[in-house]
Motif scaffolding. Structure first.
Motif, PDB file in Angstrom:
ATOM      1  N   ILE A 134       0.842  -1.201   0.000  1.00  0.00           N
ATOM      2  CA  ILE A 134       0.000   0.000   0.000  1.00  0.00           C
ATOM      3  C   ILE A 134       0.879   1.253   0.000  1.00  0.00           C
ATOM      4  CG2 ILE A 134      -1.685   1.329   1.333  1.00  0.00           C
ATOM      5  CD1 ILE A 134      -2.784  -1.432   2.303  1.00  0.00           C
ATOM      6  N   ALA A 135       1.913   1.236   0.817  1.00  0.00           N
ATOM      7  CA  ALA A 135       2.832   2.379   0.877  1.00  0.00           C
ATOM      8  C   ALA A 135       3.490   2.621  -0.479  1.00  0.00           C
ATOM      9  CB  ALA A 135       3.896   2.137   1.946  1.00  0.00           C
ATOM     10  N   GLY A 136       3.837   1.556  -1.178  1.00  0.00           N
ATOM     11  CA  GLY A 136       4.444   1.708  -2.497  1.00  0.00           C
ATOM     12  C   GLY A 136       3.527   2.392  -3.486  1.00  0.00           C
ATOM     13  N   VAL A 137       2.238   2.119  -3.388  1.00  0.00           N
ATOM     14  CA  VAL A 137       1.265   2.747  -4.288  1.00  0.00           C
ATOM     15  C   VAL A 137       1.003   4.197  -3.874  1.00  0.00           C
ATOM     16  CG1 VAL A 137      -1.135   2.706  -5.074  1.00  0.00           C
ATOM     17  CG2 VAL A 137       0.164   0.574  -4.932  1.00  0.00           C
ATOM     18  N   LEU A 138       0.818   4.431  -2.574  1.00  0.00           N
ATOM     19  CA  LEU A 138       0.457   5.769  -2.102  1.00  0.00           C
ATOM     20  C   LEU A 138       1.650   6.706  -1.973  1.00  0.00           C
ATOM     21  CD1 LEU A 138      -2.246   4.932   0.587  1.00  0.00           C
ATOM     22  CD2 LEU A 138      -2.569   5.550  -1.820  1.00  0.00           C
ATOM     23  N   GLY A 139       2.842   6.137  -1.939  1.00  0.00           N
ATOM     24  CA  GLY A 139       4.032   6.971  -1.839  1.00  0.00           C
ATOM     25  C   GLY A 139       4.241   7.585  -0.474  1.00  0.00           C
ATOM     26  N   THR A 140       3.738   6.928   0.551  1.00  0.00           N
ATOM     27  CA  THR A 140       3.897   7.405   1.922  1.00  0.00           C
ATOM     28  C   THR A 140       3.946   6.198   2.855  1.00  0.00           C
ATOM     29  OG1 THR A 140       3.017   8.914   3.604  1.00  0.00           O
ATOM     30  CG2 THR A 140       1.399   7.652   2.353  1.00  0.00           C
ATOM     31  N   ARG A 141       4.559   6.364   4.006  1.00  0.00           N
ATOM     32  CA  ARG A 141       4.638   5.284   4.988  1.00  0.00           C
ATOM     33  C   ARG A 141       3.232   4.902   5.444  1.00  0.00           C
ATOM     34  NH1 ARG A 141       4.856   4.483  10.418  1.00  0.00           N
ATOM     35  NH2 ARG A 141       6.209   2.816  11.132  1.00  0.00           N
ATOM     36  N   VAL A 142       2.997   3.612   5.590  1.00  0.00           N
ATOM     37  CA  VAL A 142       1.688   3.109   6.015  1.00  0.00           C
ATOM     38  C   VAL A 142       1.870   2.169   7.194  1.00  0.00           C
ATOM     39  CG1 VAL A 142      -0.302   1.704   5.333  1.00  0.00           C
ATOM     40  CG2 VAL A 142       0.700   3.322   3.708  1.00  0.00           C
ATOM     41  N   SER A 143       1.136   2.426   8.254  1.00  0.00           N
ATOM     42  CA  SER A 143       1.125   1.549   9.417  1.00  0.00           C
ATOM     43  C   SER A 143      -0.340   1.337   9.792  1.00  0.00           C
ATOM     44  CB  SER A 143       1.895   2.179  10.572  1.00  0.00           C
ATOM     45  OG  SER A 143       1.834   1.334  11.706  1.00  0.00           O
ATOM     46  N   LEU A 144      -0.845   0.142   9.537  1.00  0.00           N
ATOM     47  CA  LEU A 144      -2.256  -0.146   9.771  1.00  0.00           C
ATOM     48  C   LEU A 144      -2.480  -0.709  11.169  1.00  0.00           C
ATOM     49  CD1 LEU A 144      -3.074  -1.851   6.355  1.00  0.00           C
ATOM     50  CD2 LEU A 144      -3.335   0.546   6.990  1.00  0.00           C
ATOM     51  N   ASP A 145      -3.676  -0.495  11.684  1.00  0.00           N
ATOM     52  CA  ASP A 145      -4.085  -1.090  12.954  1.00  0.00           C
ATOM     53  C   ASP A 145      -4.730  -2.435  12.643  1.00  0.00           C
ATOM     54  OD1 ASP A 145      -3.319   1.135  14.506  1.00  0.00           O
ATOM     55  OD2 ASP A 145      -5.196   2.157  14.016  1.00  0.00           O
ATOM     56  N   TRP A 146      -4.050  -3.507  12.943  1.00  0.00           N
ATOM     57  CA  TRP A 146      -4.530  -4.858  12.655  1.00  0.00           C
ATOM     58  C   TRP A 146      -5.245  -5.423  13.874  1.00  0.00           C
ATOM     59  CZ3 TRP A 146      -4.236  -6.733   7.818  1.00  0.00           C
ATOM     60  CH2 TRP A 146      -3.334  -6.131   6.942  1.00  0.00           C
ATOM     61  N   ILE A 147      -6.393  -6.044  13.633  1.00  0.00           N
ATOM     62  CA  ILE A 147      -7.121  -6.737  14.696  1.00  0.00           C
ATOM     63  C   ILE A 147      -7.433  -8.152  14.204  1.00  0.00           C
ATOM     64  CG2 ILE A 147      -8.088  -4.631  15.697  1.00  0.00           C
ATOM     65  CD1 ILE A 147     -10.726  -5.275  14.256  1.00  0.00           C
ATOM     66  N   ARG A 148      -7.686  -9.047  15.128  1.00  0.00           N
ATOM     67  CA  ARG A 148      -8.009 -10.433  14.755  1.00  0.00           C
ATOM     68  C   ARG A 148      -9.302 -10.471  13.940  1.00  0.00           C
ATOM     69  NH1 ARG A 148      -4.719 -13.989  17.283  1.00  0.00           N
ATOM     70  NH2 ARG A 148      -3.657 -13.240  19.139  1.00  0.00           N
ATOM     71  N   GLN A 149      -9.344 -11.377  12.971  1.00  0.00           N
ATOM     72  CA  GLN A 149     -10.526 -11.564  12.134  1.00  0.00           C
ATOM     73  C   GLN A 149     -11.286 -12.777  12.652  1.00  0.00           C
ATOM     74  OE1 GLN A 149     -13.311 -11.440  10.573  1.00  0.00           O
ATOM     75  NE2 GLN A 149     -12.463 -10.293   8.847  1.00  0.00           N
ATOM     76  N   PRO A 150     -12.374 -12.565  13.389  1.00  0.00           N
ATOM     77  CA  PRO A 150     -13.100 -13.694  13.966  1.00  0.00           C
ATOM     78  C   PRO A 150     -13.751 -14.613  12.927  1.00  0.00           C
ATOM     79  CG  PRO A 150     -14.257 -11.640  14.412  1.00  0.00           C
ATOM     80  CD  PRO A 150     -12.959 -11.277  13.765  1.00  0.00           C
ATOM     81  N   ALA A 151     -13.978 -14.135  11.718  1.00  0.00           N
ATOM     82  CA  ALA A 151     -14.590 -14.976  10.691  1.00  0.00           C
ATOM     83  C   ALA A 151     -13.617 -16.007  10.127  1.00  0.00           C
ATOM     84  CB  ALA A 151     -15.129 -14.109   9.549  1.00  0.00           C
ATOM     85  N   SER A 152     -12.326 -15.825  10.400  1.00  0.00           N
ATOM     86  CA  SER A 152     -11.310 -16.772   9.942  1.00  0.00           C
ATOM     87  C   SER A 152     -10.179 -16.797  10.960  1.00  0.00           C
ATOM     88  CB  SER A 152     -10.784 -16.355   8.559  1.00  0.00           C
ATOM     89  OG  SER A 152      -9.789 -17.246   8.122  1.00  0.00           O
ATOM     90  N   PRO A 153     -10.285 -17.659  11.959  1.00  0.00           N
ATOM     91  CA  PRO A 153      -9.261 -17.702  13.008  1.00  0.00           C
ATOM     92  C   PRO A 153      -7.858 -17.839  12.419  1.00  0.00           C
ATOM     93  CG  PRO A 153     -11.129 -19.077  13.604  1.00  0.00           C
ATOM     94  CD  PRO A 153     -11.354 -18.634  12.172  1.00  0.00           C
ATOM     95  N   GLY A 154      -6.945 -17.089  13.018  1.00  0.00           N
ATOM     96  CA  GLY A 154      -5.563 -17.106  12.551  1.00  0.00           C
ATOM     97  C   GLY A 154      -5.272 -16.022  11.521  1.00  0.00           C
ATOM     98  N   THR A 155      -6.295 -15.236  11.162  1.00  0.00           N
ATOM     99  CA  THR A 155      -6.057 -14.139  10.232  1.00  0.00           C
ATOM    100  C   THR A 155      -6.364 -12.808  10.919  1.00  0.00           C
ATOM    101  OG1 THR A 155      -8.296 -14.146   9.269  1.00  0.00           O
ATOM    102  CG2 THR A 155      -6.643 -15.582   8.237  1.00  0.00           C
TER     103      THR A 155
END
Length: 156
Positions: free
Chosen positions: A16-37
């Protein structure tokens, strides 16, 4: 990003950073619909064509489920990209009210396949509208309700 294995999360941010040309740091949370993702949501602003660049940058990983949307603007229709490991990528052009705009030639081709008995017209129209992708992604969308959204701005 509806679901990504933990090991791919930094790669998603780099893409995403490569496309937008800026540093990207996302807030990741667990995906309950698919454990382990993990899942993350963000909004972005960029030039026309940025949505296709984002979708292209992400589509190379078979384990990702994601959607990229671009709102229509005075110079271009909107776009929606949906991707799942099983179905691959779906692209639709959207109008000012969010409706999917289907080009005549795609409708004619669907009708012709149906008339030849190659497929069912209802199934063809469902594919043109992205229904199989919506059906697969809906549990992942629902699981993200209430998740934080981060706005990303492209410096032009």
């Amino acid at each position: 990003m509806h679901s990504a294995p933990r090991a791919l999360c930094p790669h998603v941010e780099w893409a995403i950073a490569g496309v937008l040309g800026t540093r990207v740091s996302l807030d990741w949370i667990r995906q309950p619909a698919s454990p382990g993702t993990w899942r993350s949501e963000f909004s972005w602003q960029g030039q026309v064509g940025t949505a296709s660049k984002l979708a292209s940058a992400l589509r190379g990983w078979q384990l990702l489920r994601f959607e990229v949307t671009a709102e229509p603007c005075p110079t271009a229709e909107g776009e929606r990209y949906s991707c799942t490991p099983d179905l691959g990528i779906f692209h639709a052009v959207t109008g000012i009210h969010g409706d999917i705009l289907i080009p005549e030639d795609r409708l004619r081709a669907a009708l012709l396949r149906s008339q030849r008995g190659e497929t069912d017209l209802e199934a063809e129209i469902a594919k043109l509208l992205g229904k199989p992708w919506d059906d697969e992604l809906e549990p992942f969308r629902y699981a993200g309700e209430g998740a934080p959204v981060r706005w990303l701005h492209q410096v032009v």
